[in-house]
Design an enzyme around this catalytic site. Structure first.
Site, PDB file in Angstrom:
ATOM      1  N   GLN A 139      41.027  32.425  38.256  1.00 15.35           N
ATOM      2  CA  GLN A 139      39.508  32.341  38.207  1.00 15.35           C
ATOM      3  C   GLN A 139      38.744  32.274  37.013  1.00 15.35           C
ATOM      4  OE1 GLN A 139      40.026  36.260  40.001  1.00 15.35           O
ATOM      5  NE2 GLN A 139      39.025  35.373  42.085  1.00 15.35           N
TER       6      GLN A 139
ATOM      7  N   HIS B 222      42.959  34.834  32.746  1.00 17.96           N
ATOM      8  CA  HIS B 222      44.099  35.469  33.193  1.00 17.96           C
ATOM      9  C   HIS B 222      44.681  35.083  34.493  1.00 17.96           C
ATOM     10  CE1 HIS B 222      40.518  37.537  34.728  1.00 17.96           C
ATOM     11  NE2 HIS B 222      41.189  37.866  35.822  1.00 17.96           N
TER      12      HIS B 222
END
Lengths: 186, 186
Positions: free
Chosen positions: A89, A102
């Site tokens: 995201q 991440h």
């Protein structure tokens, strides 16, 4: 608390996640989740605390996804995974909760409870709000949201640091086995 | 049909997507979608038709995600994107519909209709069933599912090959501008 795996302090955004880390490469690290969406759900991040993929160098981008792909091999064996969701995201408008790149790696098996969109619902909803989970683990802030949301989110209890450290240690050992076996492949 | 951008035939699974391709690297290609979930939703795939990330070489994995990240820069400019969803459904149990590795890149803006999980619902649901869309574009098969599902899915009409070829050409030109401007960065 058990001793951590890494000899250096590793930050995930503003959180010290050293105890949760099970793998460190030249540019990246992998950590176990406080509240995995499914068993074996882990995260891979660049060592530098930067919010967006576009902030990274070529070497960092390559290392991030090579690390993510390499770890899948071990997760596949350990969790008998048929498939994986691999998701970044990249920015708040895409659901990012910790402003540090991440990559989610979520092992999937046929008929698992993550089917029918559930994995992604969780990922974008409160269940996937890693920032909040980490804050709770550190015993800090976020009181109003905790009061409002804790009940729905409560089925997945945040895990203890000892539990995560122990899982991190196990994953590191298992990863090492696969790497010894075949150092030339991914 | 307009002439295609690539001089070679490019396959996405069993589909000839040459007209939809707007970028080709040593190991990867990027294509526009028949039914984008949001404007600027594109896919990046390895040139070799292989189903899983673990089937790729290190060079292919690195090139795939470097290409995906590089293209974001152009999409960000063209679609005024605040963020991106970057997602690989790596295997059928993770929602993969075409057995050829593909990385979704979905530009996101604050308040877009993809919020509140919609992007991921679409991705895993019939809206994201690329295999079916490609089959429909080729006028082939899948009749029962079409009969059953076409109505709900109908709001996003499949685009014509001319429309996609034209978008592919535009993206290629815009990508070239960014690459000229800064060939040293991502």
């Amino acid at each position: 608390m058990s001793s951590s795996i890494s000899s250096r302090t590793i930050m995930f955004g503003k959180f010290n996640v050293t105890s949760q880390v099970f793998h460190v490469t030249q540019h990246s690290f992998a950590l176990v989740n406080l509240k995995p969406l499914l068993p074996g759900h882990i995260l891979v991040s660049p060592l530098r605390v930067l919010p967006r993929l576009s902030d990274l160098t070529k070497d960092e981008v390559a290392d991030l996804f090579l690390t993510a792909t390499r770890i899948q091999r071990t997760l596949k064996r350990l969790y008998k995974a048929d498939a994986f969701n691999v998701a970044v995201q990249d920015g708040e408008a895409a659901g990012q909760s910790v402003p540090h790149v991440h990559c989610h790696i979520i092992p999937r098996t046929r008929g698992d409870p993550g089917g029918d969109d559930k994995v992604h619902e969780w990922l974008e909803g409160e269940e996937g709000n890693i920032a909040r989970h980490q804050k709770q683990a550190e015993g800090g802030g976020d009181v109003e949201r905790k009061a409002a949301k804790w009940v729905e989110d409560d089925e997945r209890k945040p895990r203890s640091m000892d539990e995560m450290t122990s899982e991190a240690r196990w994953l590191r050992e298992e990863l090492a086995k696969d790497e010894e076996q075949d150092s030339t492949r991914l």
